[in-house]
Write a protein that holds these residues in place. Structure first.
Motif, mmCIF file in Angstrom:
data_model
loop_
_atom_site.group_PDB
_atom_site.id
_atom_site.type_symbol
_atom_site.label_atom_id
_atom_site.label_comp_id
_atom_site.label_asym_id
_atom_site.label_seq_id
_atom_site.Cartn_x
_atom_site.Cartn_y
_atom_site.Cartn_z
ATOM 1 N N GLU A 125 0.820 -1.211 0.000
ATOM 2 C CA GLU A 125 0.000 0.000 0.000
ATOM 3 C C GLU A 125 0.857 1.265 0.000
ATOM 4 O O GLU A 125 0.581 2.216 -0.732
ATOM 5 C CB GLU A 125 -0.937 0.002 1.211
ATOM 6 C CG GLU A 125 -2.026 -1.062 1.189
ATOM 7 C CD GLU A 125 -1.508 -2.451 1.544
ATOM 8 O OE1 GLU A 125 -2.215 -3.441 1.254
ATOM 9 O OE2 GLU A 125 -0.382 -2.543 2.093
ATOM 10 N N GLN A 129 1.195 4.157 -2.885
ATOM 11 C CA GLN A 129 0.929 5.563 -2.538
ATOM 12 C C GLN A 129 2.095 6.454 -2.945
ATOM 13 O O GLN A 129 1.893 7.525 -3.541
ATOM 14 C CB GLN A 129 0.673 5.675 -1.039
ATOM 15 C CG GLN A 129 0.486 7.101 -0.537
ATOM 16 C CD GLN A 129 0.423 7.159 0.976
ATOM 17 O OE1 GLN A 129 -0.011 6.212 1.626
ATOM 18 N NE2 GLN A 129 0.876 8.254 1.544
ATOM 19 N N GLN A 132 2.269 6.900 -6.709
ATOM 20 C CA GLN A 132 1.268 7.855 -7.194
ATOM 21 C C GLN A 132 1.690 9.292 -6.886
ATOM 22 O O GLN A 132 1.508 10.196 -7.711
ATOM 23 C CB GLN A 132 -0.094 7.550 -6.559
ATOM 24 C CG GLN A 132 -0.740 6.275 -7.059
ATOM 25 C CD GLN A 132 -0.974 6.270 -8.556
ATOM 26 O OE1 GLN A 132 -1.389 7.272 -9.131
ATOM 27 N NE2 GLN A 132 -0.697 5.151 -9.198
ATOM 28 N N GLU A 133 2.248 9.505 -5.699
ATOM 29 C CA GLU A 133 2.753 10.835 -5.361
ATOM 30 C C GLU A 133 3.873 11.244 -6.313
ATOM 31 O O GLU A 133 3.936 12.386 -6.763
ATOM 32 C CB GLU A 133 3.274 10.850 -3.921
ATOM 33 C CG GLU A 133 2.202 10.917 -2.850
ATOM 34 C CD GLU A 133 1.620 12.315 -2.749
ATOM 35 O OE1 GLU A 133 2.254 13.199 -2.160
ATOM 36 O OE2 GLU A 133 0.513 12.519 -3.292
#
Length: 251
Positions: A125, A129, A132-133
């Motif tokens: 996860e 994340q 994506q950032e």
């Protein structure tokens, strides 16, 4: 009950008012006059994002994300990373650690497109994340990443690593070790490594994998370690693999 009985018992549990009782209550007895006023410390950053010596496209992406001023850990760390120093950041999740290392490391690759960055995290996860950032920070800058985590097709990740020019690799220790042993990742090409949430990786039993990965990195490298706590094993890892790191504590 008949109607008479209902009226008789309908006031059950309701205290009868005694004449003059309300007038005799002194409400001052129930008021705490010694009120404690606690002042909230307001963080005032030393830097603004516009102050950092970073690419204008990166600044535009930061503003597009709605980030106006750095968080405490971003304010304290970004400049050190831009200077090429090793850094230990001690801060809880949700403090903006991801931006604290992605912003200066994207700038590092902008200045030298041959640079490669490895980001090691404890969970699928968190890797997703951070990836994506990264994509939102690097939009329009022609810098690319591959996310390498367990629970997904390793064949696809091998193909992406082979066919795409990946400046950043974000992954979990077990899957990264597997890809390294399959010779899909050559750590000698990486000059920067980030260990994010190192104490969680320790708790999940990844300390040997972290040592394995760090041990294959080039001697001349930049290393960043982020952790909410600093247990003995992580402190030993820092002492062994980081070169005179700047330590930053952020509330």
């Amino acid at each position: 009950f008949d109607r008479h009985s209902f009226r008789k018992h309908s006031n059950f549990g309701v205290p009868k008012r005694r004449s003059g009782f309300a007038q005799k209550i002194n409400i001052d007895r129930f008021i705490n006059k010694n009120v404690l006023v606690q002042k909230t410390e307001v963080f005032v950053p030393v830097h603004q994002f516009q102050d950092f010596n970073i690419d204008r496209r990166l600044k535009a992406n930061i503003l597009a994300k709605g980030y106006k001023t750095p968080t405490p850990i971003q304010d304290k760390i970004i400049e050190h990373v831009l200077q090429g120093l090793d850094v230990v950041g001690v801060a809880n999740t949700g403090m903006g650690k991801t931006g604290a290392f992605l912003v200066p490391l994207i700038q590092k690759v902008v200045l030298n497109p041959q640079e490669k960055v490895l980001i090691v995290v404890p969970t699928h996860e968190l890797a997703t994340q951070i990836n994506q950032e990264f994509k939102s920070f690097s939009r329009g800058i022609n810098i690319y990443s591959v996310c390498c985590v367990g629970g997904t097709s390793i064949g696809r990740q091998i193909s992406e690593l082979k066919n795409y020019r990946s400046h950043f690799i974000v992954g979990t220790p077990g899957r990264l070790k597997d890809l390294i042993q399959r010779k899909s990742i050559n750590l000698s090409a990486f000059s920067t490594i980030v260990l994010d949430e190192a104490d969680r990786m320790l708790d999940m039993g990844f300390i040997a994998d972290m040592r394995f990965i760090m041990g294959l990195m080039p001697a001349k490298r930049q290393a960043l370690c982020f952790s909410a706590t600093m247990p003995r094993e992580i402190a030993l890892l820092v002492n062994e693999f980081l070169n005179k790191p700047v330590t930053v504590l952020a509330k």
